[in-house]
Design a protein around this motif. Structure first.
Motif, PDB file in Angstrom:
ATOM      1  N   PRO A 250     113.047  42.977  92.858  1.00  0.00           N
ATOM      2  CA  PRO A 250     113.566  42.475  94.350  1.00  0.00           C
ATOM      3  C   PRO A 250     114.425  40.912  94.200  1.00  0.00           C
ATOM      4  O   PRO A 250     114.600  41.089  95.146  1.00  0.00           O
ATOM      5  CB  PRO A 250     112.059  42.737  95.640  1.00  0.00           C
ATOM      6  CG  PRO A 250     111.234  42.456  93.975  1.00  0.00           C
ATOM      7  CD  PRO A 250     111.617  43.351  93.127  1.00  0.00           C
ATOM      8  N   ALA A 251     114.143  40.638  93.534  1.00  0.00           N
ATOM      9  CA  ALA A 251     114.783  39.373  93.672  1.00  0.00           C
ATOM     10  C   ALA A 251     116.319  38.995  93.287  1.00  0.00           C
ATOM     11  O   ALA A 251     117.410  38.442  94.052  1.00  0.00           O
ATOM     12  CB  ALA A 251     114.508  37.905  93.041  1.00  0.00           C
ATOM     13  N   THR A 252     116.730  40.487  92.559  1.00  0.00           N
ATOM     14  CA  THR A 252     117.990  40.100  92.204  1.00  0.00           C
ATOM     15  C   THR A 252     118.935  41.910  92.057  1.00  0.00           C
ATOM     16  O   THR A 252     119.674  41.845  92.252  1.00  0.00           O
ATOM     17  CB  THR A 252     117.524  40.474  90.884  1.00  0.00           C
ATOM     18  OG1 THR A 252     116.960  41.358  89.885  1.00  0.00           O
ATOM     19  CG2 THR A 252     117.518  38.687  90.211  1.00  0.00           C
ATOM     20  N   ASN A 422     111.613  40.451  99.618  1.00  0.00           N
ATOM     21  CA  ASN A 422     113.002  38.998  99.192  1.00  0.00           C
ATOM     22  C   ASN A 422     113.134  38.881 100.306  1.00  0.00           C
ATOM     23  O   ASN A 422     114.255  37.949 100.096  1.00  0.00           O
ATOM     24  CB  ASN A 422     114.273  39.798  98.164  1.00  0.00           C
ATOM     25  CG  ASN A 422     114.836  39.114  97.847  1.00  0.00           C
ATOM     26  OD1 ASN A 422     114.338  38.104  97.068  1.00  0.00           O
ATOM     27  ND2 ASN A 422     116.231  38.716  97.727  1.00  0.00           N
ATOM     28  N   ASP A 423     111.772  38.164 101.070  1.00  0.00           N
ATOM     29  CA  ASP A 423     111.940  37.627 102.069  1.00  0.00           C
ATOM     30  C   ASP A 423     112.858  38.136 103.159  1.00  0.00           C
ATOM     31  O   ASP A 423     113.834  36.766 103.511  1.00  0.00           O
ATOM     32  CB  ASP A 423     111.903  35.858 101.952  1.00  0.00           C
ATOM     33  CG  ASP A 423     110.392  35.426 101.402  1.00  0.00           C
ATOM     34  OD1 ASP A 423     109.736  36.315 101.530  1.00  0.00           O
ATOM     35  OD2 ASP A 423     110.762  34.626 100.393  1.00  0.00           O
ATOM     36  N   LYS A 450     123.910  38.743  96.745  1.00  0.00           N
ATOM     37  CA  LYS A 450     123.271  39.313  97.834  1.00  0.00           C
ATOM     38  C   LYS A 450     124.418  38.935  98.669  1.00  0.00           C
ATOM     39  O   LYS A 450     125.154  39.789  98.669  1.00  0.00           O
ATOM     40  CB  LYS A 450     122.634  36.915  98.454  1.00  0.00           C
ATOM     41  CG  LYS A 450     122.406  37.420  99.627  1.00  0.00           C
ATOM     42  CD  LYS A 450     122.330  35.479  99.696  1.00  0.00           C
ATOM     43  CE  LYS A 450     122.314  36.193 101.339  1.00  0.00           C
ATOM     44  NZ  LYS A 450     122.010  34.945 102.383  1.00  0.00           N
ATOM     45  N   LYS A 520     104.419  36.737  96.206  1.00  0.00           N
ATOM     46  CA  LYS A 520     105.556  36.677  95.012  1.00  0.00           C
ATOM     47  C   LYS A 520     106.134  38.044  94.633  1.00  0.00           C
ATOM     48  O   LYS A 520     106.281  38.456  93.378  1.00  0.00           O
ATOM     49  CB  LYS A 520     105.606  35.517  94.220  1.00  0.00           C
ATOM     50  CG  LYS A 520     106.886  34.923  94.139  1.00  0.00           C
ATOM     51  CD  LYS A 520     106.954  34.013  93.726  1.00  0.00           C
ATOM     52  CE  LYS A 520     107.709  33.538  92.847  1.00  0.00           C
ATOM     53  NZ  LYS A 520     108.954  34.230  91.708  1.00  0.00           N
TER      54      LYS A 520
END
Lengths: 578, 100
Positions: A250-252, A422-423, A450, A520
């Motif tokens: 999810p972060a990338t 991812n917030d 993003k 996380k």
């Protein structure tokens, strides 16, 4: 008399001298003519006899997985061709060749009897066939070196990789999308040959610098295998028509695995139906069902109209909108937003959507990426379908909020869930992380992109808490709960549209969408099974597959289970106190 | 006087024929050397072609061996061997200890 003889001899000598002089002059003129007027043409003609043109083709680039393991490579193969004009006994040659090449005698003979100067007999023949044909020592048979694409892991990630054709051109999947980078270039050179036809070195036959570029995927071969195995097991257990599973960071936005059941082997793609070739998680859209409820809840929470504890009356299982009645699988009275998601109440979600309003709901769905292409680097992406909110009737607004009357692709759904994990930041999904040249030097690097902030970080946190309750007792996702890791998830059970109109009573799409660890999140997973037979609830059919993928992937990625952390803390404290 | 001149001519003609012979031998030697170097050049050309083909074949073999290695390392095969031949099973979360 003597004088006469002498005179005659002198005359004869003079005539012969003149004749020779004339001949020499003629030869001289001819030489000048050959050297000047016909010189270039004659040089070319001579060169054609001891020079021949050869086309050197560079090798197609390699496709590596994230750990630099080969997923698609090119190997040297030999194709067999014939020069029919040089074959004396065509009947005999066709008979001998048909036995070795397993081609019908009639077809081979027809090929050899055509008036053409060159015909292919068999492209990319097996080494054994090549040896056997060489042993025949037939005149007029050519052995032409070519490159053959080979996928060492066979079915692994086949729909993502795609395949390339006999001429080395990408036809499907990433092979097609990145063809311009992967394909090797060609160079036509002239080489010297002797009377025996042997090539003589001119220092040009080296194919260095002609090879295609390599691409490095975000897909990890091991995670892909874990995903495919779990998907296959679930699909076979519930006798599903097909299945899709995606694992994403999810972060990338990097896609770690993209599995499709039934599988196909790209080494023999022609033996499988075309339906199996497609990367369905990108090209096909479907009605998501209840997994859509988390996005409706996101709209409610992010607009500030509701909080997780705002309660709605769920009409004891039946709610009328105009002429239509919406049902819940179990009757419910008053439920909070959190409970609505936990028990997956259709009526509760409709009530939430009514409070939020069609416009806000539509805008947020759009922000999550529904109805738009994600921009993933794969061909044939579908946008899904999300009609404009002005066109929504009251019943549409209700059904769209719980995933009916809207269609999404599997990748859109995964990418939207990844934004919650991812917030609230939506990342562009991608499959290729880098392109290198044939020597491994970096040409292009694809970094995470993003897209935008969809919901606030606070809303994302609230949603995570809500989705965590789905996995607890009384929730629809208990079968997907992991031992040692906290998980957020949502089940989906969507009726399929019937060919006779309306919704089918016995055809469903079961799905599970979730991420782990809850605090996380490192992986977002979507599992979809099309038309499962014995059971049809997403929590029962897709939930266990999600659990298996999540557990094994987290283990593979070395994420410490919670209990172990506690255990380690206890050990550390004891050590300190002791 | 005339006799003296003849003796002188004979003396000078001897070394000139030797020079001619030497010159012819030199030119012939040069021709042979040139032909030899051309033959050597051609032979070396064939040798280079042969070695290049050998190199290409060996590179192909290396490529094929690498492919064979990646086929042997495929997760499906390793997993099958681990389960069937070695009797291994996947550990439960409780059984996993990650050492950092």
């Amino acid at each position: 008399m003597k004088f006469d003889n002498h005179k005659q001899i002198s005359r004869r000598a003079a005539i012969i001298g003149i004749m020779f002089a004339g001949l020499f002059i003629m030869i001289g003129i001819r030489v000048i003519f050959l050297q000047t007027v016909q010189g270039p043409w004659l040089s070319k003609k001579a060169a054609n006899q001891y020079e021949k043109s050869v086309i050197i083709r560079g090798k197609r680039g390699i496709i590596f997985d994230a750990a630099h393991r080969e997923m698609a490579v090119s190997i040297q193969a030999t194709s067999l061709a014939a020069y029919p004009g040089r074959i004396k006994n065509k009947n005999e040659a066709a008979r001998k060749l048909s036995n070795i090449l397993k081609i019908r005698f009639k077809n081979l003979r027809r090929k050899l009897e055509t008036g053409r100067s060159f015909v292919w007999l068999k492209r990319q023949a097996t080494p054994r066939q090549v040896q056997a044909v060489k042993a025949l020592n037939l005149k007029g048979i050519g052995f032409i070196p070519e490159f053959n694409r080979f996928y060492p892991n066979k079915t692994l990630g086949a729909q993502v990789l795609g395949f390339s054709g006999i001429d080395g051109r990408g036809l499907e999947g990433l092979e097609f999308y990145y063809n311009a980078y992967l394909k090797g270039s060609e160079r036509k050179i002239r080489v010297l040959t002797d009377a025996l036809g042997r090539q003589f070195d001119t220092g040009q036959t080296n194919a260095n610098g002609l090879g295609g570029n390599n691409i490095i995927l975000t897909i990890d071969g091991n995670i892909q295998y874990i995903t495919e195995t779990a998907l296959e097991e679930a699909a076979k257990k519930y006798n599903a028509e097909s299945g899709i599973a995606i694992v994403m960071a999810p972060a990338t936005g990097a896609i770690l695995a993209m599995a499709h059941y039934p599988f196909f082997n790209p080494n023999a793609f022609n033996s499988f139906s075309r339906d199996r070739w497609r990367n369905r998680s990108i090209t096909d859209s479907f009605e998501p069902g209840s997994t859509m409820k988390i996005f409706s809840a996101a709209a409610a929470l992010d607009s500030g109209i509701c909080d997780p504890n705002t309660i709605f009356y769920c009409e004891n299982g039946e709610y009328r909108i105009g002429r239509n009645i919406i049902h819940d699988t179990k009757p419910h009275g008053w439920l909070s937003v959190q409970q609505i998601i936990k028990v997956s109440s259709n009526i509760g979600t409709v009530k939430v959507a009514e409070k939020v309003g069609g416009r806000s709901l539509y805008n947020l769905f759009k922000k999550f990426g529904f109805g738009n292409k994600t921009g993933v680097d794969c061909p044939g992406e579908s946008t899904g379908s999300l009609s404009f909110y002005n066109k929504w009737s009251n019943i549409d607004k209700g059904t769209i909020s719980f995933g009916q009357g809207v269609s999404v692709s599997a990748l859109q759904l995964t990418s939207a869930a990844a934004a919650i994990a991812n917030d609230g930041i939506l990342m562009k999904p991608y499959l290729v992380q880098a392109i290198t040249d044939q020597n491994g030097r970096l040409i292009q690097n694809f970094s995470p992109q993003k897209i935008h902030q969809v919901i606030s970080a606070r809303t994302a946190r609230d949603l995570k808490r809500i989705m965590e309750t789905v996995m607890t007792e009384g929730g629809t996702g208990v079968l997907a709960a992991l031992e040692g890791y906290t998980v957020c998830g949502k089940t989906g059970t969507a009726q399929k549209v019937s060919t006779h109109g309306g919704y089918s009573k016995d055809k469903y799409i079961a799905s599970f969408l979730g991420f782990a660890p809850a605090k996380k999140p490192e992986i977002v997973i979507l599992v979809i099974l099309d038309e499962p037979k014995k059971e049809h609830y997403g929590g029962i059919v897709a939930g266990p597959a999600f659990k298996k993928i999540a557990h094994q992937t987290l283990q593979y990625l070395n994420f410490t289970p919670l209990r172990q952390k506690k255990h380690q803390r206890v050990l550390a404290e004891n050590e300190v106190s002791g | 006087m005339a006799q003296k001149k003849n003796i002188k001519n004979r003396a000078t003609s001897k070394p000139s024929s030797l020079v001619w012979i030497m010159l012819i031998l030199l030119i012939m030697g040069e021709f042979f050397l040139y032909a030899w170097s051309r033959v050597q050049c051609t032979r070396m050309g064939y040798e280079i072609t042969r070695e290049e083909n050998k190199y290409k074949n060996q590179m192909n073999m290396r490529n094929n061996l690498q492919i064979e290695l990646s086929r042997l390392k495929s997760p499906k095969r390793i997993s099958l061997i681990a389960k069937t031949r070695l009797g291994l099973i996947r550990p439960a979360p409780k059984q996993t200890v990650i050492i950092r």
